[in-house]
Structures are given as structure tokens and as C-alpha cells.
Design an enzyme around this catalytic site. Structure first.
Site, PDB file in Angstrom:
ATOM      1  CG  ASN A   7      11.285  43.450  78.157  1.00  0.00           C
ATOM      2  OD1 ASN A   7      12.282  44.155  78.274  1.00  0.00           O
ATOM      3  ND2 ASN A   7      10.046  43.921  78.268  1.00  0.00           N
ATOM      4  CE  LYS A   9       9.290  43.925  81.682  1.00  0.00           C
ATOM      5  NZ  LYS A   9       7.983  43.956  82.341  1.00  0.00           N
ATOM      6  CG  HIS A  94       6.753  46.612  77.077  1.00  0.00           C
ATOM      7  ND1 HIS A  94       6.275  47.043  78.286  1.00  0.00           N
ATOM      8  CD2 HIS A  94       6.987  45.279  77.207  1.00  0.00           C
ATOM      9  CE1 HIS A  94       6.227  46.004  79.115  1.00  0.00           C
ATOM     10  NE2 HIS A  94       6.654  44.929  78.485  1.00  0.00           N
ATOM     11  CD  GLU A  96       6.960  47.364  81.917  1.00  0.00           C
ATOM     12  OE1 GLU A  96       8.124  47.463  81.494  1.00  0.00           O
ATOM     13  OE2 GLU A  96       6.530  46.342  82.503  1.00  0.00           O
ATOM     14  CD  GLU A 166       4.418  41.597  76.667  1.00  0.00           C
ATOM     15  OE1 GLU A 166       5.116  40.742  77.201  1.00  0.00           O
ATOM     16  OE2 GLU A 166       4.684  42.814  76.708  1.00  0.00           O
ATOM     17  N   GLY A 172       3.818  41.236  84.955  1.00  0.00           N
ATOM     18  CA  GLY A 172       4.448  41.412  86.259  1.00  0.00           C
ATOM     19  C   GLY A 172       3.522  41.164  87.438  1.00  0.00           C
ATOM     20  CB  SER A 212       2.441  36.444  84.803  1.00  0.00           C
ATOM     21  OG  SER A 212       2.410  37.681  85.480  1.00  0.00           O
TER      22      SER A 212
HETATM   23  P1  PGA Z   1       6.484  39.659  82.904  1.00  0.00           P
HETATM   24  O1  PGA Z   1       6.702  40.828  81.818  1.00  0.00           O
HETATM   25  O2  PGA Z   1       6.928  38.373  82.260  1.00  0.00           O
HETATM   26  O3  PGA Z   1       7.331  40.071  84.062  1.00  0.00           O
HETATM   27  O4  PGA Z   1       5.021  39.640  83.224  1.00  0.00           O
HETATM   28  C1  PGA Z   1       6.467  40.598  80.467  1.00  0.00           C
HETATM   29  C2  PGA Z   1       6.795  41.846  79.685  1.00  0.00           C
HETATM   30  O5  PGA Z   1       6.657  42.938  80.232  1.00  0.00           O
HETATM   31  O6  PGA Z   1       7.210  41.778  78.511  1.00  0.00           O
END
Ligand code: PGA
Length: 263
Positions: A7, A9, A94, A96, A166, A172, A212
Site C-alpha cells: 500500500n 499510500k 483502510h 486512514e 490491521e 505506521g 508495522s
Molecule cells: P504500515 O501500514 O505497514 O506502515 O504500518 C500498513 C497499512 O497502513 O496498510
């Protein structure tokens, strides 16, 4: 099978997306057992990335989709437009988008149904916040999100969906869940899907972990039978890290023991 989804982003433009995609393709060369790999660049990089990954082992995903086919929805992209662009997978819900852009369980359900109706593979993201986890609500939250996402499942869709677990607190932050904790939530997701989603009882649902995930923990996650793959954010825009994670999935598929962690 194991699946690794990157992803990307809002972190890379078209040029960087193409370079990453090329690097991934190079890294896959020569492996006997390849995991399924999906890359999700921003909308504006889809067409260029498609030119690189089209007709290869790497599939193209988008990061969001609207549920209508056409209409006055300024700024939105429809499932048909994604299909036209060569996209096969789409992230939906997601955290976010839920947290920053008003995505709700209801819109996740509409998007999932629309994606399936257009032949796209929806990757439905679910996960609890730190407060919800601390209150012992992880399973309740995740199963509520799951039920809403699949409430409008078309008759023949269940066999094509992915769920990505997730935990919001892990995204993150560098604080991943443990493989054992993630596997327990995956088992609950699978059981609920089988019991309550139309067609779910005939399906072996693919459940990915995200939050992460990086080269230091990829193998430990991927060797869990409950964990069908990883949805990777930060580490997926660092070519070496992303390809190390793809290699870890190939190792698991080939039955090779863990390589020393490289992070
Ligand atoms: P990350 O994000 O691996 O940076 O924790 C995962 C995601 O948002 O799908």
C-alpha cells in the site's frame, strides 16, 4: 498461497511507482514458488505502473473506490474506471480513510459490493483502535466491521474477497501485533465469515495482517497458517525491504527456514 500487498499510500508518484514495480519484478526472478504480489500506487500512477506490471506476476491494486458507476461525485473514482485502467484489486475501508475521511461501515459495505459486482477483488480492512483493544473490544469491533462490509455481498462474491486485519495502533507505529495475537483474530474473522457471510461457508477466506509489518517480522507472520499474507505500508515503498518481505513469503512457500532478520 501467501499474498503480499504493498500500500504505497500518497508516498510515491508515477516515476517512483514504476521504479518500485520494476525492482519488485527483478527480485521475483528465479524463485520457484512465488507469493501473489499486489502493488497499490496512488490513482495518478496506476496507468504508468500498469505498463510495467501488465502481463506479469504482479497485480495492480487501487487504494479506494466509489460505489457508483458514474455520476456527480467530484473527486471520486468508480469501479468501472479502475477496471478500465487494468486494476484487479482495491483496498476498502483502510483505517486512514475511516479516521481521516469519514469512511463508515456503511460506505465500506457499498464499496465492497460494488467492487465485487465489477469483478474487482476487494481487500477489506478492519481493525481496532488502542482504546478499543484496551477495553477488550478487539473481536467485537473487528466482527462488526466485517459484518457491515459484507452485508450486501452479491450471490457469488465470497470466494474473491480478502480481509486485512490491521490494528489501528500498529499502523505506521513500529509496534506490530504479535503473530500469535494476529492469528487469533484471524481465526475469529474466518469463523465469523464462514458462519454469517453469504457463500462464506464454501470459501477459504484469505486474511492478511497489516500494521508495522517489515522484514524483521515478515517470516514470523507468514509462517502462521492463519495468516495468508501481509498488507504492507511503510516498508513497501523501500524496495529492499519490500523485496525482502516477498522473499520471506517465497521462503515460507518453499519450506525454507527463516533467514536472519535484516532490519
Ligand atoms: P504500515 O501500514 O505497514 O506502515 O504500518 C500498513 C497499512 O497502513 O496498510
Amino acid at each position: 498461497m501467501k499474498t503480499i500487498i504493498g500500500n504505497w499510500k500518497m508516498n510515491v508518484g508515477a516515476r517512483e511507482s514504476v521504479a518500485l514495480a520494476r525492482g519488485v519484478l527483478l527480485a521475483l526472478r528465479g524463485r520457484r514458488h512465488l507469493p501473489e504480489v499486489v502493488v497499490c500506487p496512488p490513482f495518478t500512477a496506476l496507468t504508468e505502473t500498469r505498463k510495467t506490471v501488465g502481463r506479469t506476476h504482479v497485480a495492480l491494486g487501487a487504494q479506494d473506490v466509489h460505489w457508483e458507476e458514474t455520476g456527480a461525485f467530484t473527486g471520486e473514482i468508480s469501479p468501472r474506471m479502475l477496471v478500465e485502467t487494468g486494476v484487479s484489486h482495491v483496498l476498502i475501508g483502510h483505517s486512514e480513510r475511516r479516521r481521516l475521511f469519514g469512511e463508515t461501515d456503511e460506505t465500506v459495505g457499498k464499496k465492497t459490493a460494488a467492487a465485487l459486482a465489477h469483478g474487482l477483488v476487494p481487500v477489506v480492512c478492519v481493525g481496532e483502535t488502542a482504546e478499543e483493544r484496551d477495553a477488550g473490544q478487539t473481536e467485537a469491533v473487528v466482527l462488526r466491521q466485517l459484518a457491515a462490509a459484507f452485508s450486501a455481498m452479491p450471490a457469488r462474491g465470497a470466494e474473491r474477497v480478502f480481509v486485512a486485519y490491521e490494528p489501528v495502533w500498529a499502523i505506521g507505529t513500529g509496534a506490530a501485533a504479535t503473530p500469535a495475537d494476529a492469528a487469533a483474530v484471524h481465526a475469529a474473522i474466518r469463523a465469523a465469515f464462514r458462519a454469517s457471510v453469504k457463500g462464506g461457508d464454501r470459501t477459504k477466506l484469505s486474511v492478511l495482517y497489516g500494521g508495522s509489518a517489515d522484514p524483521s517480522n515478515a517470516y514470523a507472520f507468514l509462517r502462521e497458517t492463519e495468516i495468508d499474507g501481509l498488507l504492507v505500508g511503510g516498508a513497501s515503498v523501500k524496495l529492499q525491504q519490500f523485496t525482502d518481505m516477498i522473499a520471506a513469503a517465497a521462503d515460507v512457500l518453499e519450506g525454507i527456514a527463516a533467514a536472519p532478520a535484516s532490519v
